[in-house]
Design a protein around this motif. Sequence first.
Motif, mmCIF file in Angstrom:
data_model
loop_
_atom_site.group_PDB
_atom_site.id
_atom_site.type_symbol
_atom_site.label_atom_id
_atom_site.label_comp_id
_atom_site.label_asym_id
_atom_site.label_seq_id
_atom_site.Cartn_x
_atom_site.Cartn_y
_atom_site.Cartn_z
ATOM 1 N N ASP A 146 0.834 -1.206 0.000
ATOM 2 C CA ASP A 146 0.000 0.000 0.000
ATOM 3 C C ASP A 146 0.869 1.257 0.000
ATOM 4 O OD1 ASP A 146 -2.255 -1.540 0.012
ATOM 5 O OD2 ASP A 146 -2.717 -1.249 2.134
ATOM 6 N N ASN A 147 1.951 1.242 0.789
ATOM 7 C CA ASN A 147 2.868 2.384 0.825
ATOM 8 C C ASN A 147 3.402 2.710 -0.562
ATOM 9 O OD1 ASN A 147 2.625 2.616 3.587
ATOM 10 N ND2 ASN A 147 4.640 1.773 4.060
ATOM 11 N N GLU A 148 3.868 1.688 -1.254
ATOM 12 C CA GLU A 148 4.483 1.902 -2.563
ATOM 13 C C GLU A 148 3.454 2.384 -3.582
ATOM 14 O OE1 GLU A 148 7.702 1.991 -2.989
ATOM 15 O OE2 GLU A 148 7.892 1.422 -0.880
ATOM 16 N N ARG A 149 2.267 1.833 -3.515
ATOM 17 C CA ARG A 149 1.214 2.226 -4.460
ATOM 18 C C ARG A 149 0.815 3.694 -4.243
ATOM 19 N NH1 ARG A 149 -2.206 -1.394 -3.112
ATOM 20 N NH2 ARG A 149 -1.484 -2.967 -4.584
ATOM 21 N N LYS A 154 1.311 9.575 -5.582
ATOM 22 C CA LYS A 154 1.559 10.945 -5.118
ATOM 23 C C LYS A 154 2.593 11.645 -5.988
ATOM 24 C CE LYS A 154 1.204 14.475 -2.332
ATOM 25 N NZ LYS A 154 -0.050 15.267 -2.255
ATOM 26 N N VAL A 155 3.691 10.976 -6.283
ATOM 27 C CA VAL A 155 4.727 11.621 -7.097
ATOM 28 C C VAL A 155 4.225 11.825 -8.529
ATOM 29 C CG1 VAL A 155 6.007 9.569 -7.912
ATOM 30 C CG2 VAL A 155 7.214 11.718 -7.486
ATOM 31 N N LYS A 156 3.406 10.911 -9.012
ATOM 32 C CA LYS A 156 2.802 11.063 -10.343
ATOM 33 C C LYS A 156 1.879 12.285 -10.366
ATOM 34 C CE LYS A 156 0.140 8.517 -13.824
ATOM 35 N NZ LYS A 156 -0.560 7.229 -14.125
ATOM 36 N N GLU A 157 1.091 12.442 -9.305
ATOM 37 C CA GLU A 157 0.185 13.588 -9.188
ATOM 38 C C GLU A 157 0.957 14.909 -9.224
ATOM 39 O OE1 GLU A 157 -1.858 15.704 -5.389
ATOM 40 O OE2 GLU A 157 -2.204 13.549 -5.556
ATOM 41 N N PRO A 178 3.584 -1.506 -7.439
ATOM 42 C CA PRO A 178 4.807 -2.246 -7.099
ATOM 43 C C PRO A 178 4.872 -3.663 -7.661
ATOM 44 C CG PRO A 178 3.301 -2.275 -5.249
ATOM 45 C CD PRO A 178 2.662 -1.405 -6.287
ATOM 46 N N GLY A 179 3.851 -4.100 -8.350
ATOM 47 C CA GLY A 179 3.851 -5.460 -8.884
ATOM 48 C C GLY A 179 3.142 -6.420 -7.952
ATOM 49 N N GLU A 180 3.226 -7.695 -8.268
ATOM 50 C CA GLU A 180 2.476 -8.710 -7.518
ATOM 51 C C GLU A 180 3.346 -9.605 -6.654
ATOM 52 O OE1 GLU A 180 -0.721 -8.451 -7.601
ATOM 53 O OE2 GLU A 180 -0.609 -6.872 -9.121
ATOM 54 N N LYS A 181 4.658 -9.488 -6.775
ATOM 55 C CA LYS A 181 5.522 -10.365 -5.983
ATOM 56 C C LYS A 181 6.870 -9.699 -5.732
ATOM 57 C CE LYS A 181 7.379 -12.825 -10.032
ATOM 58 N NZ LYS A 181 7.605 -14.150 -10.647
ATOM 59 N N PHE A 182 7.572 -10.215 -4.719
ATOM 60 C CA PHE A 182 8.897 -9.720 -4.392
ATOM 61 C C PHE A 182 9.929 -10.416 -5.278
ATOM 62 C CE2 PHE A 182 12.952 -10.126 -2.184
ATOM 63 C CZ PHE A 182 13.219 -8.796 -1.869
ATOM 64 N N ASP A 183 10.664 -9.634 -6.051
ATOM 65 C CA ASP A 183 11.737 -10.179 -6.877
ATOM 66 C C ASP A 183 12.711 -9.061 -7.219
ATOM 67 O OD1 ASP A 183 10.360 -8.666 -8.762
ATOM 68 O OD2 ASP A 183 9.531 -10.396 -9.819
ATOM 69 N N TRP A 267 5.994 10.485 2.143
ATOM 70 C CA TRP A 267 5.280 9.662 1.169
ATOM 71 C C TRP A 267 6.093 8.422 0.802
ATOM 72 C CZ3 TRP A 267 0.279 10.552 0.282
ATOM 73 C CH2 TRP A 267 -0.221 11.794 0.684
ATOM 74 N N GLN A 268 7.141 8.140 1.587
ATOM 75 C CA GLN A 268 7.873 6.881 1.478
ATOM 76 C C GLN A 268 7.133 5.822 2.297
ATOM 77 O OE1 GLN A 268 12.101 7.261 1.847
ATOM 78 N NE2 GLN A 268 12.398 5.145 2.435
ATOM 79 N N THR A 269 6.732 6.206 3.500
ATOM 80 C CA THR A 269 5.751 5.427 4.268
ATOM 81 C C THR A 269 4.594 6.398 4.505
ATOM 82 O OG1 THR A 269 6.886 6.046 6.326
ATOM 83 C CG2 THR A 269 7.422 3.905 5.379
ATOM 84 N N PRO A 270 3.692 6.544 3.560
ATOM 85 C CA PRO A 270 2.710 7.630 3.586
ATOM 86 C C PRO A 270 1.969 7.752 4.917
ATOM 87 C CG PRO A 270 2.626 6.501 1.485
ATOM 88 C CD PRO A 270 3.526 5.698 2.372
#
Length: 321
Positions: A146-149, A154-157, A178-183, A267-270
Amino acid sequence: MRNRQNREIFIEEYVSINGIDQYLFHSGTNYDNPVMLFLHGGPGFAESLFAHAFQEKWEEIFTVVHWDQRGAGKTLTRNPNIYPTIDSMLEDLYDTVQYLKKKYNKQKVIILGHSWGSVLGTIFTKKYPEEVAYYIGVGQVISLIDNERVGYEKVKELAIKANDKKTLKRLEAIGNYPGEKFDSSFMTKCSKVRRIQGKYNLAITMTLPLIKNIFKSPIFKLSDISALSKAAKANKKVLEFLYYFNLNAESTEYMVPIYYILGENDWQTPYVIAQNYFNKINAPSKGLYLIPNAGHGTMVDQPQLFFEALLDVNNKESKNS
């Protein structure tokens, strides 16, 4: 090591914790003060190097102990091939708390967790409430995904508002985030997003003032730079755990007082996500402090306002004890 303020407590030491030597840095003015254990972020980003930049006034009311976690800072330098898991981190933290309780003759310690440290600190506080006087979350992580999304949006806005076409192209090139998985793809994308967020002062980036602060630290050694460069590799398993971490899926019941100190420009950890979760918390007492003109490095950005929040928390808890 330079004790410039001539503190009564100013100690660097390696302690055998959970089978390996781990680094602790203690600083304070009075052995009778409550003990605060600072859990740094990252994972792997030892903030003991920045203590001089924000905590001088803290030491008037707390004995502050920085612990370079397994896989970070001077502990990583001493143990270069020993990498952490979430289980080993929690065991390390438990042993560290026991050591501090004995050293300072305390029944409990205060836990302050920053960023990744807020994840470790929250889990520990829920698991071992009898060890914790109260918990303070800074840059509190509720859900990394959620943080990354939210941080990305926010930065896009802001880029759209500024008609910053170059940044918008860079964001578009990153693709699904951020995608669907950690890689490895997520880690690469995350680094790119951080740099873009840094341009708009929404996240911490390695700026010249930040680097200067490292070199000014009274405990700095050249090996600390090497440890920082190795942090991501050393903490891969913990980073994977962090990716899927979600406090919203767990109980909001806490057995100890809970306080959040959040930067209004974080907005890194909103802060909006942490604020929403905080409103659901049931605890013996709780409080939330929003610090204006402060980002993810809240205590460095606004040290006086941050101290005033800590002082208020300490006053409340002193009355309740």
